[in-house]
Design a protein around this motif. Structure first.
Motif, PDB file in Angstrom:
ATOM      1  N   VAL A   1      19.195  24.341   0.459  1.00  0.00           N
ATOM      2  CA  VAL A   1      18.550  25.614   0.138  1.00  0.00           C
ATOM      3  C   VAL A   1      17.504  25.871   1.211  1.00  0.00           C
ATOM      4  N   ILE A   2      17.544  27.044   1.801  1.00  0.00           N
ATOM      5  CA  ILE A   2      16.597  27.430   2.850  1.00  0.00           C
ATOM      6  C   ILE A   2      15.716  28.552   2.319  1.00  0.00           C
ATOM      7  N   ASN A   3      14.422  28.433   2.547  1.00  0.00           N
ATOM      8  CA  ASN A   3      13.560  29.565   2.209  1.00  0.00           C
ATOM      9  C   ASN A   3      12.634  29.900   3.372  1.00  0.00           C
ATOM     10  N   ILE A   4      12.440  31.203   3.553  1.00  0.00           N
ATOM     11  CA  ILE A   4      11.498  31.695   4.550  1.00  0.00           C
ATOM     12  C   ILE A   4      10.084  31.334   4.096  1.00  0.00           C
ATOM     13  N   ALA A   5       9.239  30.921   5.034  1.00  0.00           N
ATOM     14  CA  ALA A   5       7.859  30.557   4.709  1.00  0.00           C
ATOM     15  C   ALA A   5       6.890  31.528   5.385  1.00  0.00           C
ATOM     16  N   ASP A   6       5.618  31.343   5.115  1.00  0.00           N
ATOM     17  CA  ASP A   6       4.617  32.351   5.467  1.00  0.00           C
ATOM     18  C   ASP A   6       4.453  32.554   6.967  1.00  0.00           C
ATOM     19  N   GLN A   7       4.613  31.490   7.758  1.00  0.00           N
ATOM     20  CA  GLN A   7       4.480  31.644   9.205  1.00  0.00           C
ATOM     21  C   GLN A   7       5.553  32.596   9.742  1.00  0.00           C
ATOM     22  N   MET A   8       6.779  32.465   9.260  1.00  0.00           N
ATOM     23  CA  MET A   8       7.851  33.359   9.693  1.00  0.00           C
ATOM     24  C   MET A   8       7.619  34.775   9.175  1.00  0.00           C
ATOM     25  N   GLU A   9       7.068  34.900   7.978  1.00  0.00           N
ATOM     26  CA  GLU A   9       6.768  36.231   7.463  1.00  0.00           C
ATOM     27  C   GLU A   9       5.740  36.933   8.351  1.00  0.00           C
ATOM     28  N   ARG A  10       4.702  36.198   8.784  1.00  0.00           N
ATOM     29  CA  ARG A  10       3.711  36.769   9.704  1.00  0.00           C
ATOM     30  C   ARG A  10       4.346  37.110  11.035  1.00  0.00           C
ATOM     31  N   TRP A  11       5.152  36.192  11.554  1.00  0.00           N
ATOM     32  CA  TRP A  11       5.772  36.382  12.862  1.00  0.00           C
ATOM     33  C   TRP A  11       6.648  37.630  12.876  1.00  0.00           C
ATOM     34  N   THR A  12       7.296  37.912  11.753  1.00  0.00           N
ATOM     35  CA  THR A  12       8.201  39.067  11.678  1.00  0.00           C
ATOM     36  C   THR A  12       7.523  40.295  11.075  1.00  0.00           C
ATOM     37  N   ASN A  13       6.203  40.239  10.954  1.00  0.00           N
ATOM     38  CA  ASN A  13       5.440  41.399  10.463  1.00  0.00           C
ATOM     39  C   ASN A  13       5.901  41.830   9.067  1.00  0.00           C
ATOM     40  N   ASP A  14       6.230  40.814   8.238  1.00  0.00           N
ATOM     41  CA  ASP A  14       6.697  41.011   6.855  1.00  0.00           C
ATOM     42  C   ASP A  14       8.134  41.502   6.759  1.00  0.00           C
ATOM     43  N   LEU A  15       8.884  41.501   7.858  1.00  0.00           N
ATOM     44  CA  LEU A  15      10.292  41.882   7.776  1.00  0.00           C
ATOM     45  C   LEU A  15      11.066  40.857   6.967  1.00  0.00           C
ATOM     46  N   PHE A  16      10.857  39.567   7.281  1.00  0.00           N
ATOM     47  CA  PHE A  16      11.479  38.486   6.522  1.00  0.00           C
ATOM     48  C   PHE A  16      10.542  38.106   5.373  1.00  0.00           C
ATOM     49  N   SER A  17      11.117  37.859   4.201  1.00  0.00           N
ATOM     50  CA  SER A  17      10.320  37.645   2.995  1.00  0.00           C
ATOM     51  C   SER A  17      10.081  36.169   2.716  1.00  0.00           C
ATOM     52  N   SER A  18       8.810  35.801   2.554  1.00  0.00           N
ATOM     53  CA  SER A  18       8.437  34.476   2.065  1.00  0.00           C
ATOM     54  C   SER A  18       8.345  34.567   0.544  1.00  0.00           C
ATOM     55  N   THR A  19       9.363  34.065  -0.136  1.00  0.00           N
ATOM     56  CA  THR A  19       9.524  34.318  -1.566  1.00  0.00           C
ATOM     57  C   THR A  19       8.871  33.237  -2.417  1.00  0.00           C
ATOM     58  N   MET A  20       8.194  33.667  -3.469  1.00  0.00           N
ATOM     59  CA  MET A  20       7.518  32.749  -4.378  1.00  0.00           C
ATOM     60  C   MET A  20       8.554  31.941  -5.161  1.00  0.00           C
ATOM     61  N   HIS A  21       8.242  30.660  -5.359  1.00  0.00           N
ATOM     62  CA  HIS A  21       9.146  29.785  -6.098  1.00  0.00           C
ATOM     63  C   HIS A  21       8.343  28.725  -6.840  1.00  0.00           C
ATOM     64  N   ARG A  22       8.996  28.005  -7.748  1.00  0.00           N
ATOM     65  CA  ARG A  22       8.347  26.966  -8.537  1.00  0.00           C
ATOM     66  C   ARG A  22       9.393  25.945  -8.967  1.00  0.00           C
TER      67      ARG A  22
END
Length: 347
Positions: free
Chosen positions: A261-282
């Protein structure tokens, strides 16, 4: 359905409640990485388009044909199970607060007596293993401290280092796919991952069938990850991971054999100016058995200055985020999660 929201420590809305909707997960994409190991540009473009859609619309996806041999994955899980079965006192010899930096063992809240921690999990953390005379080690750069290894089980260190190496190679290959998905050359990010901040955490969650008092009193409460992306190996046959969909519902993510399972994280979200989503999970382990997972956090070199990619900023608009050194960003986020203890240990 979500029954309302609360704010987390970053001011973000988190759906409350412990229920999660079961679904067939055709809505959680399965990305085939096989084209990245070949030379067919059309196949790569098709894969990149599917990857782009997954990153924009969901922020989570399954990854198949990833090239990591199954025996290496199985051996990492077996070694981890042996480690967590050790006596508490023996695991505490490398307890995370007793060791430099990030590596080491983190106990469950019940064992540590830490009233601030409500995670029903224990874990083993490790960094990229570098020679002790490496300048990053001798200068005590964050996330390059030497790893702390237990005395037992036999072969634990070699098994986890082998797995870590496979994850690093996979992360580099996957980052090429992300570059194509962003309409960049496949090797765009390669100069930025020569000695990256890569961390791994092995998680052990005890059964929690009917013991949770609220949505924080669980294996791992609602959060996003800090780096570029996470590669997660889930234990076979045990569903505990949940992600938030666009409707604010918690959705269960069952393990699919042969996939990560791959998830986008916050550094990539910043790098892409919020284009890619860092999704909340638990994580909520409502099964009758223990659950283990292995999370590999892949980031850039720590001295890279992150600014939103120009082709992710609409013409005429300002970037959503100011430039920041990657190492400073990750350190700030991890230190916040550890309530300031990481910076104190590095002082």
């Amino acid at each position: 359905m979500a029954m309302g929201y609360r704010l987390d420590r970053y001011g973000r809305q988190v759906p409350v409640g412990l229920s999660a909707r079961q679904t067939d997960f055709s809505e959680l994409p399965v990305i085939d990485l096989a084209p990245m190991f070949g030379s067919d540009p059309e196949a790569k473009r098709a894969m990149a388009q599917a990857l782009r859609s997954a990153c924009i619309e969901v922020g989570f996806f399954y990854l198949k044909n990833h090239g990591v041999p199954q025996p290496i994955i199985d051996q990492a899980f077996a070694a981890s199970a042996e480690f967590f079965a050790l006596p508490y006192a023996e695991k505490m010899e490398i307890e995370q607060t007793r060791t430099p930096g990030y590596p080491g063992y983190t106990p469950m809240q019940e064992e540590s007596g830490d009233a601030k921690s409500r995670k029903r999990q224990e874990g083993f953390n490790m960094n990229l293993e570098l020679p002790l005379d490496d300048p990053y080690v001798t200068s005590r750069r964050p996330f390059f401290e030497p790893n702390s290894w237990p005395r037992r089980p036999a072969g634990f260190r070699d098994t986890l280092l082998t797995y870590f190496g496979e994850m690093r190679n996979l992360g580099q290959k996957l980052l090429g796919g992300f570059a194509l998905a962003l309409d960049l050359p496949e090797d765009h990010f390669q100069p930025m991952i020569t000695k990256p901040i890569t961390m791994m955490r092995v998680n052990h969650y005890p059964p929690q069938e009917d013991q949770a008092s609220d949505d924080e009193d669980i294996g791992n409460g609602a959060h996003t990850d800090f780096e570029c992306f996470t590669i997660l190996a889930q234990q076979k046959g045990i569903t505990a991971l949940q992600v938030v969909n666009g409707k604010g519902e918690w959705i269960s993510v069952p393990p699919i054999p042969g996939t990560f399972v791959i998830n986008i994280a916050d550094q990539m979200e910043r790098w892409t100016n919020d284009l890619f989503s860092s999704t909340m999970h638990r994580v909520l382990n409502k099964n009758a058995m223990d659950r283990t997972s292995i999370a590999f956090f892949f980031g850039s070199d720590d001295d890279i200055v992150m600014s939103p990619l120009p082709n992710c900023v609409p013409e005429g608009e300002a970037p959503k985020y100011p430039p920041i050194r990657a190492g400073d960003y990750v350190l700030g986020r991890v230190d916040n999660a550890y309530e300031g203890n990481l910076k104190k240990k590095l002082a």
